[in-house]
Design an enzyme around this catalytic site. Sequence first.
Site, PDB file in Angstrom:
ATOM      1  N   SER A 175       7.523  -0.150   5.378  1.00  0.00           N
ATOM      2  CA  SER A 175       6.239  -0.825   5.512  1.00  0.00           C
ATOM      3  C   SER A 175       6.187  -1.668   6.795  1.00  0.00           C
ATOM      4  O   SER A 175       6.409  -1.153   7.883  1.00  0.00           O
ATOM      5  CB  SER A 175       5.970  -1.669   4.265  1.00  0.00           C
ATOM      6  OG  SER A 175       4.626  -2.082   4.195  1.00  0.00           O
ATOM      7  N   ASP A 367       1.743   7.901  -0.406  1.00  0.00           N
ATOM      8  CA  ASP A 367       1.325   6.602   0.129  1.00  0.00           C
ATOM      9  C   ASP A 367       0.074   6.773   0.977  1.00  0.00           C
ATOM     10  O   ASP A 367       0.062   7.548   1.932  1.00  0.00           O
ATOM     11  CB  ASP A 367       2.457   5.997   0.966  1.00  0.00           C
ATOM     12  CG  ASP A 367       2.082   4.647   1.564  1.00  0.00           C
ATOM     13  OD1 ASP A 367       1.218   3.963   0.983  1.00  0.00           O
ATOM     14  OD2 ASP A 367       2.657   4.281   2.598  1.00  0.00           O
ATOM     15  N   HIS A 427       4.907   4.712  -1.425  1.00  0.00           N
ATOM     16  CA  HIS A 427       5.157   3.809  -0.300  1.00  0.00           C
ATOM     17  C   HIS A 427       6.610   3.343  -0.291  1.00  0.00           C
ATOM     18  O   HIS A 427       7.172   3.070   0.766  1.00  0.00           O
ATOM     19  CB  HIS A 427       4.214   2.611  -0.445  1.00  0.00           C
ATOM     20  CG  HIS A 427       4.271   1.612   0.656  1.00  0.00           C
ATOM     21  ND1 HIS A 427       3.737   1.839   1.902  1.00  0.00           N
ATOM     22  CD2 HIS A 427       4.776   0.343   0.693  1.00  0.00           C
ATOM     23  CE1 HIS A 427       3.918   0.769   2.663  1.00  0.00           C
ATOM     24  NE2 HIS A 427       4.542  -0.149   1.957  1.00  0.00           N
TER      25      HIS A 427
END
EC number: 3.4.16.6
Length: 510
Positions: A175, A367, A427
Amino acid sequence: MISKLLKIVLLTAGVIGNTLADSRIHEQYLVKAFPNEPVDYEGRMHAGHLNQTDQLDGDLFFWMFESVKPEYEHRSILWLNGGPGCSSEDGSLMEVGPFRLDDNNTFQLNPGRWDELGNLLFVDQPLGTGYSYSLAKDFQSNNEKMANDFSIFFEKFLEEFPERANDEWFIAGESFAGQYIPHIAAKLKEKNLVNLGGLAIGNGWINPLSHYETYLNYLVEKGMVDFESELGQYLHHSWAECLLAFDKIGSGSGDLSKCESFLGDILYMVSKEPGKACMNMYDISLESTYPTCGMDWPYDLSYLTEFLSTREAMTSLNVNLEKVHDWEECNDDVALQYAREGIESSSKLIQDLVSTVPILLFYGENDFLCNYLSGEKLTRSLEWNGAVGFQNQSAQPFYLPGYSDQPSGSYVSSRNLTFARIVEASHMVPYDHPNEMKTLITAFFNNDFASLPSVPKPSPDLGNGNYKWLYLGLIPVALTIIILFSIYLCRRFGLFGLSKQRYQPISPTP
């Protein structure tokens, strides 16, 4: 001869003295009794603060798991979660650490654990994140300060753990760590602090523009939006306004309000019940309630937060209880400070680093927020090691032996850069696809992508192809034969007290 013997004695004494000194230094960080630790965990942990308030505006928290495999004792892996301002204990207890917490507040060993691949270091950073704390209420957060603070922390860490100084170091995360990792790696190289073996970034927030550019295309590709529909046309208009805002600010840093509105439109409208339900932006296979849209995910977070906020857990991890009173996953103040400073693309740093450091960019395909299309767009435009992009090189599938006849993911690798996709992963790839992630990262650590199975390989004990089903079909037949033959022996020879004569029939009472 005597002088040589004396030299050996003195050297031996020095080694013993240094070892004892290291033990005393390490003693204050040793995790001696972690609550509900799995009984079959055989590793060793160190955690705490390095007491650097004289150098920093606070103190960073670390948690290190020593490698449980002797062959990897000189490989170390730094893991960072994103946010900005989200704790790396997400990684330690939900992703790549040796165990995971369940809803009964007990820990189970994690099959996807990375402490079988090297020493694992988790750091809560920037200041104010997780168990780390800031002394300044109005603290500053940006990539330059973050990387400098981390390098100061890391120098002290290597002083406290000198046995880690000559390790081969990998930096991994996900991320917003797509910002952290390149900046930290560049700073560590600048200071020549460690031998960098590689960088691995999962679903990274690397170039903000590439994410916003691909949101609508991702939804169309996944069949969630029909481009020609009224909704598709409305989102296209909102998307165009976002891109226009980027054109005006040039570098991609500054006011992103139009793009945030575009994202807000998607989360509100791409739903069967707009305003009530929405997609989970971190895993499109899951539904969420509006306006959380995945912000309450992973669902382990509720009991993880409760556990890490207990005094027992914090004491065991040597947390400074005078400064830290509980644990929260993400600190909004850190995120707001980053937003004020503006966030630029870290792709130029990646381009510079990959000339000497292997880099893996991996993406969970489910994601939405940091989707794989943005990664593909990034690599197509990236120039590294004498060429642009992957030069029409095709992606190769990889499989997990015995799991499925379908690919677990795909990868393409060239000139020190590897791009990988993991099928149906979120994710947080290690969270929901730990085995696929461990298979991929092992190949990366060993610089051996050729070891990834490129064709389906069922479990060895089941054969392959149709033989697997033949074996499975024979099992019940074989068991039936064994049972019938056993009954025959028992009745024929009176084995185990089951002869025909043992019991007389009992007549029913009238």
